[in-house]
Design a protein around this motif. Structure first.
Motif, PDB file in Angstrom:
ATOM      1  N   ASP A  37       0.815  -1.219   0.000  1.00  0.00           N
ATOM      2  CA  ASP A  37       0.000   0.000   0.000  1.00  0.00           C
ATOM      3  C   ASP A  37       0.848   1.268   0.000  1.00  0.00           C
ATOM      4  O   ASP A  37       0.323   2.362  -0.166  1.00  0.00           O
ATOM      5  CB  ASP A  37      -0.917   0.033   1.226  1.00  0.00           C
ATOM      6  CG  ASP A  37      -2.044  -0.980   1.125  1.00  0.00           C
ATOM      7  OD1 ASP A  37      -2.387  -1.388  -0.005  1.00  0.00           O
ATOM      8  OD2 ASP A  37      -2.575  -1.375   2.184  1.00  0.00           O
ATOM      9  N   ASP A  81     -13.856   5.225   2.958  1.00  0.00           N
ATOM     10  CA  ASP A  81     -13.126   4.014   2.572  1.00  0.00           C
ATOM     11  C   ASP A  81     -13.699   3.371   1.319  1.00  0.00           C
ATOM     12  O   ASP A  81     -13.132   2.413   0.794  1.00  0.00           O
ATOM     13  CB  ASP A  81     -13.158   2.986   3.710  1.00  0.00           C
ATOM     14  CG  ASP A  81     -12.200   3.349   4.832  1.00  0.00           C
ATOM     15  OD1 ASP A  81     -11.171   3.987   4.545  1.00  0.00           O
ATOM     16  OD2 ASP A  81     -12.484   2.990   5.995  1.00  0.00           O
ATOM     17  N   VAL A  97     -11.639   1.887  -1.891  1.00  0.00           N
ATOM     18  CA  VAL A  97     -10.217   1.705  -1.598  1.00  0.00           C
ATOM     19  C   VAL A  97      -9.689   0.404  -2.193  1.00  0.00           C
ATOM     20  O   VAL A  97      -8.584   0.364  -2.746  1.00  0.00           O
ATOM     21  CB  VAL A  97      -9.948   1.761  -0.082  1.00  0.00           C
ATOM     22  CG1 VAL A  97      -8.532   1.273   0.239  1.00  0.00           C
ATOM     23  CG2 VAL A  97     -10.126   3.185   0.439  1.00  0.00           C
ATOM     24  N   ASP A  98     -10.478  -0.652  -2.087  1.00  0.00           N
ATOM     25  CA  ASP A  98     -10.033  -1.937  -2.650  1.00  0.00           C
ATOM     26  C   ASP A  98      -9.893  -1.845  -4.172  1.00  0.00           C
ATOM     27  O   ASP A  98      -8.965  -2.425  -4.747  1.00  0.00           O
ATOM     28  CB  ASP A  98     -11.015  -3.047  -2.275  1.00  0.00           C
ATOM     29  CG  ASP A  98     -10.924  -3.437  -0.811  1.00  0.00           C
ATOM     30  OD1 ASP A  98      -9.864  -3.170  -0.197  1.00  0.00           O
ATOM     31  OD2 ASP A  98     -11.896  -3.996  -0.276  1.00  0.00           O
ATOM     32  N   ASP A  99     -10.819  -1.140  -4.802  1.00  0.00           N
ATOM     33  CA  ASP A  99     -10.728  -0.950  -6.257  1.00  0.00           C
ATOM     34  C   ASP A  99      -9.491  -0.125  -6.606  1.00  0.00           C
ATOM     35  O   ASP A  99      -8.798  -0.410  -7.590  1.00  0.00           O
ATOM     36  CB  ASP A  99     -11.986  -0.259  -6.796  1.00  0.00           C
ATOM     37  CG  ASP A  99     -13.204  -1.162  -6.781  1.00  0.00           C
ATOM     38  OD1 ASP A  99     -13.019  -2.401  -6.764  1.00  0.00           O
ATOM     39  OD2 ASP A  99     -14.336  -0.643  -6.776  1.00  0.00           O
ATOM     40  N   ARG A 119      -6.762   0.059  -4.846  1.00  0.00           N
ATOM     41  CA  ARG A 119      -5.602  -0.799  -4.589  1.00  0.00           C
ATOM     42  C   ARG A 119      -5.345  -1.724  -5.792  1.00  0.00           C
ATOM     43  O   ARG A 119      -4.195  -1.888  -6.223  1.00  0.00           O
ATOM     44  CB  ARG A 119      -5.838  -1.612  -3.321  1.00  0.00           C
ATOM     45  CG  ARG A 119      -4.650  -2.456  -2.910  1.00  0.00           C
ATOM     46  CD  ARG A 119      -4.935  -3.221  -1.628  1.00  0.00           C
ATOM     47  NE  ARG A 119      -4.872  -2.357  -0.446  1.00  0.00           N
ATOM     48  CZ  ARG A 119      -5.921  -2.063   0.335  1.00  0.00           C
ATOM     49  NH1 ARG A 119      -7.127  -2.547   0.041  1.00  0.00           N
ATOM     50  NH2 ARG A 119      -5.775  -1.278   1.388  1.00  0.00           N
ATOM     51  N   ALA A 120      -6.410  -2.301  -6.325  1.00  0.00           N
ATOM     52  CA  ALA A 120      -6.278  -3.195  -7.475  1.00  0.00           C
ATOM     53  C   ALA A 120      -5.810  -2.427  -8.711  1.00  0.00           C
ATOM     54  O   ALA A 120      -4.962  -2.905  -9.476  1.00  0.00           O
ATOM     55  CB  ALA A 120      -7.618  -3.882  -7.762  1.00  0.00           C
ATOM     56  N   SER A 151      -2.084  -1.511  -8.452  1.00  0.00           N
ATOM     57  CA  SER A 151      -1.160  -2.638  -8.588  1.00  0.00           C
ATOM     58  C   SER A 151      -0.743  -2.871 -10.034  1.00  0.00           C
ATOM     59  O   SER A 151       0.310  -3.461 -10.290  1.00  0.00           O
ATOM     60  CB  SER A 151      -1.798  -3.914  -8.025  1.00  0.00           C
ATOM     61  OG  SER A 151      -2.905  -4.313  -8.825  1.00  0.00           O
TER      62      SER A 151
END
Length: 202
Positions: free
Chosen positions: A80, A118, A121-123, A125-126, A129
């Motif tokens: 992260d 939040d 956030v996962d999207d 992060r993906a 990457s």
């Protein structure tokens, strides 16, 4: 997912403006790292004692490094956490936005500052990457020589070569003096004088 990054970027910009007291027009406004450091000091005064205003790239990346170090101490680690080049050379802006988003919420949890949502956030992060620029530019190693002189390394090399040349000439002078004495052309005292003169040349 690019839309998620764009929306998070706007939120990050607004937060940085509030706590740094500086205007953030676009991502290049953050390139020097000064706004990042000022925002940290806006949350906790004196956290970063030396904020550089120099235009030298390595100084500006040091500012970004300081921001990243604080983020790391607040728990933004591993995959992260961005690096200075992700922002400075725009090698991975989504990664920087991810780091900044998580940093902001870490500040909120620890110091009671404004949090951000939040959601997404996962999207983000993906997306981050796989967003790194292939063959992106990296910082040059800083030698600490001649902050204002881009040719400092070359100058040091020339100085070293000159010193080695002087050493060789002195050595040759001393060898010549001894060889001449061995031939009986000058006395031992003159050899010593020649050695002293040769040493003085250095």
């Amino acid at each position: 997912m690019a839309d998620v990054c764009a929306s998070k970027q706007e939120v990050v910009f607004a937060w940085l403006e509030k706590y740094s007291g500086e205007s953030v027009d676009d991502i290049t406004s953050l390139k020097t790292g000064t706004i990042l450091c000022k925002a940290i000091n806006g949350v906790r005064p004196g956290t970063i004692k030396n904020v550089s205003n120099y235009k030298a790239a390595f100084r500006q990346m040091q500012n970004i490094d300081n921001f990243i170090k604080v983020a790391d101490k607040l728990g933004v680690t591993g995959a992260d956490k961005c690096c200075a080049e992700d922002l400075f050379y725009q090698n991975n802006i989504p990664k920087f936005i991810l780091t900044a988003t998580l940093f902001i919420n870490a500040c909120a949890a620890k110091f009671g500052t404004d949090p951000v949502s939040d959601d997404g956030v996962d999207d983000l992060r993906a997306f981050a990457s796989g967003a790194k620029v292939e063959g992106g530019k990296m910082r040059a190693n800083y030698t600490g020589l001649g902050i204002f002189d881009s040719n400092a390394g070359k100058h040091q090399k020339l100085a070293s070569e000159e010193a080695r040349t002087k050493d060789r000439l002195v050595k040759e002078d001393m060898q010549d003096a001894v060889a001449t004495a061995d031939l009986g052309l000058i006395g031992a005292d003159q050899v010593n004088k020649q050695k002293m003169i040769s040493a003085a040349k250095s």
